[in-house]
Design a protein around this motif. Structure first.
Motif, PDB file in Angstrom:
ATOM      1  N   GLN A  31       0.788  -1.225   0.000  1.00 42.83           N
ATOM      2  CA  GLN A  31       0.000   0.000   0.000  1.00 42.83           C
ATOM      3  C   GLN A  31       0.826   1.284   0.000  1.00 42.83           C
ATOM      4  N   SER A  32       2.150   1.177   0.207  1.00 45.52           N
ATOM      5  CA  SER A  32       2.994   2.365   0.269  1.00 45.52           C
ATOM      6  C   SER A  32       4.445   1.948   0.030  1.00 45.52           C
ATOM      7  N   PRO A  33       5.321   2.909  -0.264  1.00 48.98           N
ATOM      8  CA  PRO A  33       6.743   2.568  -0.412  1.00 48.98           C
ATOM      9  C   PRO A  33       7.320   1.896   0.847  1.00 48.98           C
ATOM     10  N   LEU A  34       6.943   2.385   2.022  1.00 50.57           N
ATOM     11  CA  LEU A  34       7.447   1.776   3.258  1.00 50.57           C
ATOM     12  C   LEU A  34       6.951   0.343   3.400  1.00 50.57           C
ATOM     13  N   ASP A  35       5.685   0.091   3.087  1.00 47.01           N
ATOM     14  CA  ASP A  35       5.166  -1.282   3.125  1.00 47.01           C
ATOM     15  C   ASP A  35       5.945  -2.186   2.171  1.00 47.01           C
ATOM     16  N   TYR A  36       6.282  -1.659   1.008  1.00 47.79           N
ATOM     17  CA  TYR A  36       7.035  -2.430   0.022  1.00 47.79           C
ATOM     18  C   TYR A  36       8.404  -2.819   0.590  1.00 47.79           C
ATOM     19  N   ILE A  37       9.069  -1.864   1.224  1.00 48.30           N
ATOM     20  CA  ILE A  37      10.394  -2.112   1.814  1.00 48.30           C
ATOM     21  C   ILE A  37      10.303  -3.154   2.922  1.00 48.30           C
ATOM     22  N   VAL A  38       9.330  -2.987   3.807  1.00 56.72           N
ATOM     23  CA  VAL A  38       9.165  -3.927   4.918  1.00 56.72           C
ATOM     24  C   VAL A  38       8.872  -5.327   4.380  1.00 56.72           C
ATOM     25  N   ALA A  39       8.013  -5.419   3.360  1.00 51.36           N
ATOM     26  CA  ALA A  39       7.707  -6.726   2.773  1.00 51.36           C
ATOM     27  C   ALA A  39       8.945  -7.339   2.125  1.00 51.36           C
ATOM     28  N   ALA A  40       9.739  -6.513   1.439  1.00 49.14           N
ATOM     29  CA  ALA A  40      10.945  -7.018   0.780  1.00 49.14           C
ATOM     30  C   ALA A  40      11.974  -7.520   1.796  1.00 49.14           C
ATOM     31  N   LEU A  41      12.081  -6.838   2.930  1.00 54.83           N
ATOM     32  CA  LEU A  41      13.046  -7.236   3.955  1.00 54.83           C
ATOM     33  C   LEU A  41      12.551  -8.403   4.797  1.00 54.83           C
ATOM     34  N   GLY A  42      11.253  -8.552   4.897  1.00 58.62           N
ATOM     35  CA  GLY A  42      10.686  -9.657   5.660  1.00 58.62           C
ATOM     36  C   GLY A  42      11.121  -9.649   7.114  1.00 58.62           C
ATOM     37  N   ASP A  43      11.625 -10.786   7.580  1.00 57.95           N
ATOM     38  CA  ASP A  43      12.037 -10.924   8.981  1.00 57.95           C
ATOM     39  C   ASP A  43      13.245 -10.064   9.337  1.00 57.95           C
ATOM     40  N   TYR A  44      13.927  -9.512   8.353  1.00 57.90           N
ATOM     41  CA  TYR A  44      15.133  -8.716   8.600  1.00 57.90           C
ATOM     42  C   TYR A  44      14.848  -7.213   8.694  1.00 57.90           C
ATOM     43  N   ALA A  45      13.584  -6.819   8.602  1.00 61.95           N
ATOM     44  CA  ALA A  45      13.235  -5.394   8.594  1.00 61.95           C
ATOM     45  C   ALA A  45      13.752  -4.653   9.824  1.00 61.95           C
ATOM     46  N   ASN A  46      13.776  -5.316  10.982  1.00 56.03           N
ATOM     47  CA  ASN A  46      14.227  -4.631  12.201  1.00 56.03           C
ATOM     48  C   ASN A  46      15.745  -4.463  12.260  1.00 56.03           C
ATOM     49  N   GLU A  47      16.451  -4.930  11.240  1.00 58.48           N
ATOM     50  CA  GLU A  47      17.902  -4.774  11.201  1.00 58.48           C
ATOM     51  C   GLU A  47      18.332  -3.565  10.370  1.00 58.48           C
ATOM     52  N   TYR A  48      17.353  -2.736   9.967  1.00 59.31           N
ATOM     53  CA  TYR A  48      17.652  -1.566   9.140  1.00 59.31           C
ATOM     54  C   TYR A  48      16.924  -0.346   9.681  1.00 59.31           C
ATOM     55  N   GLU A  49      17.470   0.819   9.396  1.00 62.04           N
ATOM     56  CA  GLU A  49      16.849   2.079   9.777  1.00 62.04           C
ATOM     57  C   GLU A  49      15.849   2.405   8.668  1.00 62.04           C
ATOM     58  N   LEU A  50      14.611   1.975   8.859  1.00 63.13           N
ATOM     59  CA  LEU A  50      13.606   1.995   7.804  1.00 63.13           C
ATOM     60  C   LEU A  50      13.235   3.396   7.331  1.00 63.13           C
ATOM     61  N   THR A  51      13.264   4.377   8.210  1.00 61.67           N
ATOM     62  CA  THR A  51      12.908   5.736   7.790  1.00 61.67           C
ATOM     63  C   THR A  51      13.869   6.220   6.715  1.00 61.67           C
ATOM     64  N   ASN A  52      15.152   6.061   6.929  1.00 66.11           N
ATOM     65  CA  ASN A  52      16.132   6.497   5.935  1.00 66.11           C
ATOM     66  C   ASN A  52      16.100   5.637   4.681  1.00 66.11           C
ATOM     67  N   VAL A  53      15.868   4.346   4.825  1.00 65.55           N
ATOM     68  CA  VAL A  53      15.729   3.479   3.650  1.00 65.55           C
ATOM     69  C   VAL A  53      14.563   3.979   2.801  1.00 65.55           C
ATOM     70  N   ALA A  54      13.435   4.273   3.442  1.00 66.39           N
ATOM     71  CA  ALA A  54      12.254   4.735   2.706  1.00 66.39           C
ATOM     72  C   ALA A  54      12.507   6.068   2.004  1.00 66.39           C
ATOM     73  N   ILE A  55      13.195   6.977   2.670  1.00 70.46           N
ATOM     74  CA  ILE A  55      13.496   8.278   2.058  1.00 70.46           C
ATOM     75  C   ILE A  55      14.346   8.083   0.806  1.00 70.46           C
ATOM     76  N   ASP A  56      15.417   7.301   0.898  1.00 68.74           N
ATOM     77  CA  ASP A  56      16.275   7.059  -0.264  1.00 68.74           C
ATOM     78  C   ASP A  56      15.519   6.347  -1.380  1.00 68.74           C
ATOM     79  N   PHE A  57      14.690   5.396  -1.008  1.00 65.93           N
ATOM     80  CA  PHE A  57      13.893   4.641  -1.977  1.00 65.93           C
ATOM     81  C   PHE A  57      12.959   5.573  -2.743  1.00 65.93           C
ATOM     82  N   VAL A  58      12.243   6.432  -2.041  1.00 65.12           N
ATOM     83  CA  VAL A  58      11.324   7.371  -2.687  1.00 65.12           C
ATOM     84  C   VAL A  58      12.093   8.348  -3.572  1.00 65.12           C
ATOM     85  N   LEU A  59      13.265   8.803  -3.138  1.00 68.26           N
ATOM     86  CA  LEU A  59      14.073   9.707  -3.967  1.00 68.26           C
ATOM     87  C   LEU A  59      14.502   9.023  -5.265  1.00 68.26           C
ATOM     88  N   LYS A  60      14.880   7.755  -5.181  1.00 72.07           N
ATOM     89  CA  LYS A  60      15.264   7.000  -6.392  1.00 72.07           C
ATOM     90  C   LYS A  60      14.063   6.846  -7.328  1.00 72.07           C
TER      91      LYS A  60
END
Length: 189
Positions: A16-45
């Protein structure tokens, strides 16, 4: 005046959103990344790859042209997510065992203030201390929620050395609560 058309909502990969896409792609490893910054870079790309007249705002796509001349799914799938993830990997959790044996920034603040902790606005002290630490961390690193994030494969910065550079009392002093022991008196005539 330019008319803006709403093209569609984000629905890439059933998310439903870029952040949801990132969390789904990372799966069980999502808590090993700083998701806010990942989402910002992803949206900029994504925004870089979209035509100049198309804008991604939250989970909505808008354009100054009526027709849809892009394929969001192809754009998203062409982005190297691993490159983005690796910039914001969890490197370490808060621990300053050599200095205080604390497990969180909150515990560190409490230990530094000692018996006088009730006389300070702790949330403000903690936020200012975290801001100061982030200011002193090398570029590409961030402390958030008691975790240090930075480039994957790199070594976590020495938190103890950073804390030794900080004048804790200078950070805490503006947040000292003043207690008035007397009620205000009306002026005497």
């Amino acid at each position: 005046m330019t008319t803006t058309y709403e093209h569609s909502s984000w629905t890439v990969g059933g998310t439903q959103s870029p952040l949801d896409y990132i969390v789904a792609a990372l799966g069980d490893y999502a808590n090993e990344y700083e998701l806010t910054n990942v989402a910002i870079d992803f949206v900029l790309k994504i925004q870089e790859a979209l035509p100049d007249h198309v804008y991604l705002c939250g989970s909505q796509l808008y354009s100054t042209k009526r027709e849809k001349d892009y394929d969001l799914t192809k754009i998203v799938e062409a982005i190297d997510l691993e490159e983005i993830y690796n910039k914001y990997a969890l490197l370490d959790t808060w621990h300053v065992n050599e200095v205080t044996r604390t497990e969180t920034l909150h515990q560190y603040v409490l230990e530094c203030l000692g018996q006088w902790h009730a006389e300070y606005r702790l949330g403000y002290v903690e936020q200012d201390l975290e801001d100061e630490i982030n200011w002193l961390l090398p570029d590409g690193y961030v402390l958030r929620d008691n975790k240090i994030y930075g480039p994957a494969g790199s070594k976590a910065p020495d938190l103890e050395a950073i804390l030794n550079k900080i004048d804790f009392l200078e950070i805490a002093e503006p947040h000292l609560m003043t207690i008035k022991s007397e009620k205000p008196q009306a002026p005497k005539e």
